[in-house]
Scaffold this motif. Structure first.
Motif, PDB file in Angstrom:
ATOM      1  N   VAL A 157       0.807  -1.128   0.009  1.00 57.20           N
ATOM      2  CA  VAL A 157      -0.191   0.236   0.085  1.00 57.20           C
ATOM      3  C   VAL A 157       0.901   0.933  -0.018  1.00 57.20           C
ATOM      4  O   VAL A 157       1.778   1.413   0.798  1.00 57.20           O
ATOM      5  CB  VAL A 157      -0.894  -0.074   1.210  1.00 57.20           C
ATOM      6  CG1 VAL A 157      -1.969   1.180   1.405  1.00 57.20           C
ATOM      7  CG2 VAL A 157      -1.750  -1.217   1.367  1.00 57.20           C
ATOM      8  N   TYR A 158       0.872   2.023  -1.035  1.00 59.67           N
ATOM      9  CA  TYR A 158       1.754   3.261  -1.156  1.00 59.67           C
ATOM     10  C   TYR A 158       0.990   4.504  -1.127  1.00 59.67           C
ATOM     11  O   TYR A 158      -0.058   4.568  -1.775  1.00 59.67           O
ATOM     12  CB  TYR A 158       2.473   3.074  -2.518  1.00 59.67           C
ATOM     13  CG  TYR A 158       1.817   2.744  -3.712  1.00 59.67           C
ATOM     14  CD1 TYR A 158       1.512   3.892  -4.441  1.00 59.67           C
ATOM     15  CD2 TYR A 158       1.480   1.442  -4.098  1.00 59.67           C
ATOM     16  CE1 TYR A 158       0.532   3.477  -5.716  1.00 59.67           C
ATOM     17  CE2 TYR A 158       0.670   1.191  -5.302  1.00 59.67           C
ATOM     18  CZ  TYR A 158       0.305   2.225  -6.008  1.00 59.67           C
ATOM     19  OH  TYR A 158      -0.388   1.824  -7.069  1.00 59.67           O
ATOM     20  N   PRO A 159       1.426   5.630  -0.658  1.00 61.03           N
ATOM     21  CA  PRO A 159       0.739   6.686  -0.567  1.00 61.03           C
ATOM     22  C   PRO A 159       1.084   7.677  -2.101  1.00 61.03           C
ATOM     23  O   PRO A 159       2.096   7.707  -2.444  1.00 61.03           O
ATOM     24  CB  PRO A 159       1.723   7.576   0.604  1.00 61.03           C
ATOM     25  CG  PRO A 159       2.970   7.012   0.454  1.00 61.03           C
ATOM     26  CD  PRO A 159       2.849   5.506   0.140  1.00 61.03           C
ATOM     27  N   LYS A 160      -0.188   8.137  -2.472  1.00 57.66           N
ATOM     28  CA  LYS A 160      -0.033   9.030  -3.644  1.00 57.66           C
ATOM     29  C   LYS A 160      -0.567  10.631  -3.162  1.00 57.66           C
ATOM     30  O   LYS A 160      -0.607  11.255  -4.114  1.00 57.66           O
ATOM     31  CB  LYS A 160      -0.717   8.625  -4.786  1.00 57.66           C
ATOM     32  CG  LYS A 160      -0.139   7.259  -5.435  1.00 57.66           C
ATOM     33  CD  LYS A 160      -0.763   6.940  -6.572  1.00 57.66           C
ATOM     34  CE  LYS A 160      -0.867   7.876  -7.957  1.00 57.66           C
ATOM     35  NZ  LYS A 160      -1.234   7.240  -9.067  1.00 57.66           N
ATOM     36  N   GLY A 161      -0.515  10.741  -2.009  1.00 52.46           N
ATOM     37  CA  GLY A 161      -0.963  12.084  -1.624  1.00 52.46           C
ATOM     38  C   GLY A 161      -2.101  12.500  -2.451  1.00 52.46           C
ATOM     39  O   GLY A 161      -3.308  11.944  -2.734  1.00 52.46           O
ATOM     40  N   GLY A 162      -2.066  13.904  -3.011  1.00 47.67           N
ATOM     41  CA  GLY A 162      -3.293  14.422  -3.715  1.00 47.67           C
ATOM     42  C   GLY A 162      -3.457  13.695  -5.089  1.00 47.67           C
ATOM     43  O   GLY A 162      -4.474  13.980  -5.621  1.00 47.67           O
ATOM     44  N   ALA A 163      -2.621  13.064  -5.506  1.00 44.08           N
ATOM     45  CA  ALA A 163      -2.953  12.426  -6.971  1.00 44.08           C
ATOM     46  C   ALA A 163      -3.604  11.074  -6.608  1.00 44.08           C
ATOM     47  O   ALA A 163      -4.040  10.553  -7.746  1.00 44.08           O
ATOM     48  CB  ALA A 163      -1.391  12.048  -7.588  1.00 44.08           C
ATOM     49  N   HIS A 164      -3.911  10.493  -5.612  1.00 46.81           N
ATOM     50  CA  HIS A 164      -4.666   9.352  -5.199  1.00 46.81           C
ATOM     51  C   HIS A 164      -6.093   9.417  -5.801  1.00 46.81           C
ATOM     52  O   HIS A 164      -6.839  10.248  -5.418  1.00 46.81           O
ATOM     53  CB  HIS A 164      -4.517   8.755  -3.616  1.00 46.81           C
ATOM     54  CG  HIS A 164      -5.734   7.865  -3.488  1.00 46.81           C
ATOM     55  ND1 HIS A 164      -5.475   6.687  -3.627  1.00 46.81           N
ATOM     56  CD2 HIS A 164      -6.697   7.760  -2.630  1.00 46.81           C
ATOM     57  CE1 HIS A 164      -6.539   5.711  -3.404  1.00 46.81           C
ATOM     58  NE2 HIS A 164      -7.370   6.658  -2.824  1.00 46.81           N
ATOM     59  N   GLN A 165      -6.626   8.422  -6.611  1.00 45.94           N
ATOM     60  CA  GLN A 165      -7.886   8.025  -7.021  1.00 45.94           C
ATOM     61  C   GLN A 165      -8.223   6.829  -6.419  1.00 45.94           C
ATOM     62  O   GLN A 165      -7.793   5.744  -6.753  1.00 45.94           O
ATOM     63  CB  GLN A 165      -7.993   8.290  -8.384  1.00 45.94           C
ATOM     64  CG  GLN A 165      -7.505   9.653  -9.273  1.00 45.94           C
ATOM     65  CD  GLN A 165      -8.609  10.484  -8.793  1.00 45.94           C
ATOM     66  OE1 GLN A 165      -9.883  10.456  -8.999  1.00 45.94           O
ATOM     67  NE2 GLN A 165      -8.212  11.773  -8.499  1.00 45.94           N
ATOM     68  N   PRO A 166      -9.290   6.600  -5.691  1.00 44.84           N
ATOM     69  CA  PRO A 166      -9.790   5.337  -5.020  1.00 44.84           C
ATOM     70  C   PRO A 166     -10.178   4.557  -6.439  1.00 44.84           C
ATOM     71  O   PRO A 166     -10.633   5.044  -7.465  1.00 44.84           O
ATOM     72  CB  PRO A 166     -10.889   5.812  -4.287  1.00 44.84           C
ATOM     73  CG  PRO A 166     -10.927   7.024  -4.013  1.00 44.84           C
ATOM     74  CD  PRO A 166     -10.260   7.980  -5.144  1.00 44.84           C
ATOM     75  N   ALA A 167      -9.841   3.255  -6.258  1.00 48.86           N
ATOM     76  CA  ALA A 167      -9.922   2.379  -7.200  1.00 48.86           C
ATOM     77  C   ALA A 167     -11.538   1.943  -7.395  1.00 48.86           C
ATOM     78  O   ALA A 167     -12.361   2.090  -6.582  1.00 48.86           O
ATOM     79  CB  ALA A 167      -9.393   0.930  -6.944  1.00 48.86           C
ATOM     80  N   SER A 168     -12.148   2.155  -8.714  1.00 50.36           N
ATOM     81  CA  SER A 168     -13.499   1.824  -8.809  1.00 50.36           C
ATOM     82  C   SER A 168     -13.818   0.588  -8.891  1.00 50.36           C
ATOM     83  O   SER A 168     -14.820   0.070  -9.311  1.00 50.36           O
ATOM     84  CB  SER A 168     -13.809   2.496 -10.194  1.00 50.36           C
ATOM     85  OG  SER A 168     -13.110   1.900 -11.287  1.00 50.36           O
ATOM     86  N   PHE A 169     -12.985  -0.479  -8.556  1.00 49.70           N
ATOM     87  CA  PHE A 169     -13.281  -1.896  -8.773  1.00 49.70           C
ATOM     88  C   PHE A 169     -12.534  -2.550  -7.190  1.00 49.70           C
ATOM     89  O   PHE A 169     -12.055  -1.872  -6.555  1.00 49.70           O
ATOM     90  CB  PHE A 169     -12.615  -2.496  -9.692  1.00 49.70           C
ATOM     91  CG  PHE A 169     -11.072  -2.195  -9.849  1.00 49.70           C
ATOM     92  CD1 PHE A 169     -10.045  -2.958  -9.158  1.00 49.70           C
ATOM     93  CD2 PHE A 169     -10.675  -0.843 -10.326  1.00 49.70           C
ATOM     94  CE1 PHE A 169      -8.746  -2.439  -9.193  1.00 49.70           C
ATOM     95  CE2 PHE A 169      -9.484  -0.573 -10.386  1.00 49.70           C
ATOM     96  CZ  PHE A 169      -8.382  -1.341  -9.774  1.00 49.70           C
ATOM     97  N   THR A 170     -13.047  -3.873  -7.021  1.00 48.66           N
ATOM     98  CA  THR A 170     -12.501  -4.371  -5.806  1.00 48.66           C
ATOM     99  C   THR A 170     -11.169  -4.539  -5.856  1.00 48.66           C
ATOM    100  O   THR A 170     -10.656  -5.412  -6.797  1.00 48.66           O
ATOM    101  CB  THR A 170     -13.424  -5.525  -5.508  1.00 48.66           C
ATOM    102  OG1 THR A 170     -14.825  -5.448  -5.434  1.00 48.66           O
ATOM    103  CG2 THR A 170     -12.919  -6.141  -4.136  1.00 48.66           C
ATOM    104  N   VAL A 171     -10.322  -3.951  -4.802  1.00 45.93           N
ATOM    105  CA  VAL A 171      -8.847  -4.326  -5.196  1.00 45.93           C
ATOM    106  C   VAL A 171      -8.313  -5.362  -4.056  1.00 45.93           C
ATOM    107  O   VAL A 171      -7.188  -5.888  -4.299  1.00 45.93           O
ATOM    108  CB  VAL A 171      -8.033  -3.078  -4.569  1.00 45.93           C
ATOM    109  CG1 VAL A 171      -8.429  -1.856  -5.578  1.00 45.93           C
ATOM    110  CG2 VAL A 171      -8.307  -2.619  -3.290  1.00 45.93           C
TER     111      VAL A 171
END
Length: 125
Positions: A50-64
């Motif tokens: 699990v890695y941080p992307k800060g403001g660039a993070h977009q939640p996955a729209s599928f089951t991860v």
């Protein structure tokens, strides 16, 4: 060529601090941290980064991440009591019941989001 590689999966979050307690405390996973990333240690020896992307993070729209469980009702009840909010879907083909469990064919499954908005599930074995 890659058959003997010890592959692993990964997904992003806005901040590892915002999810660490959820993964370890609420879900009860073994979590380690190194180089600003978390590693989720799963039953059977698998790992997920699990890695941080800060403001660039977009939640996955599928089951991860799917968690197979022997009896979904008790797991959904226990997670709900711990504060996990299960997703509710209306209408076909994904209609869920009042607990958030899909019972429309195939294995019983219930979806929830981590604090970063990524979708996880518990699925009955």
């Amino acid at each position: 060529m890659l058959a003997s590689s010890r592959a692993f999966s990964g997904f992003s979050v806005d901040s590892t601090e915002s999810v660490r307690d959820f993964y370890a405390g609420t879900l009860g996973l073994e979590v380690s941290e190194a180089n600003g990333m978390l590693t989720l240690h799963l039953a059977g020896g698998g790992t997920v980064i699990v890695y941080p992307k800060g403001g660039a993070h977009q939640p996955a729209s599928f089951t991860v991440l799917n968690f197979p469980v022997p009896e979904i009702e008790s797991v959904v009840d226990a997670l709900s009591a711990a504060g996990v909010v299960f997703e509710h879907y209306e209408g076909l083909p994904m209609q869920t019941d009042e607990k958030g469990i899909f019972r429309g064919g195939g294995p019983l499954i219930a979806w929830f989001k981590d604090p970063a908005g990524n979708i996880f599930s518990v699925i009955q074995d």
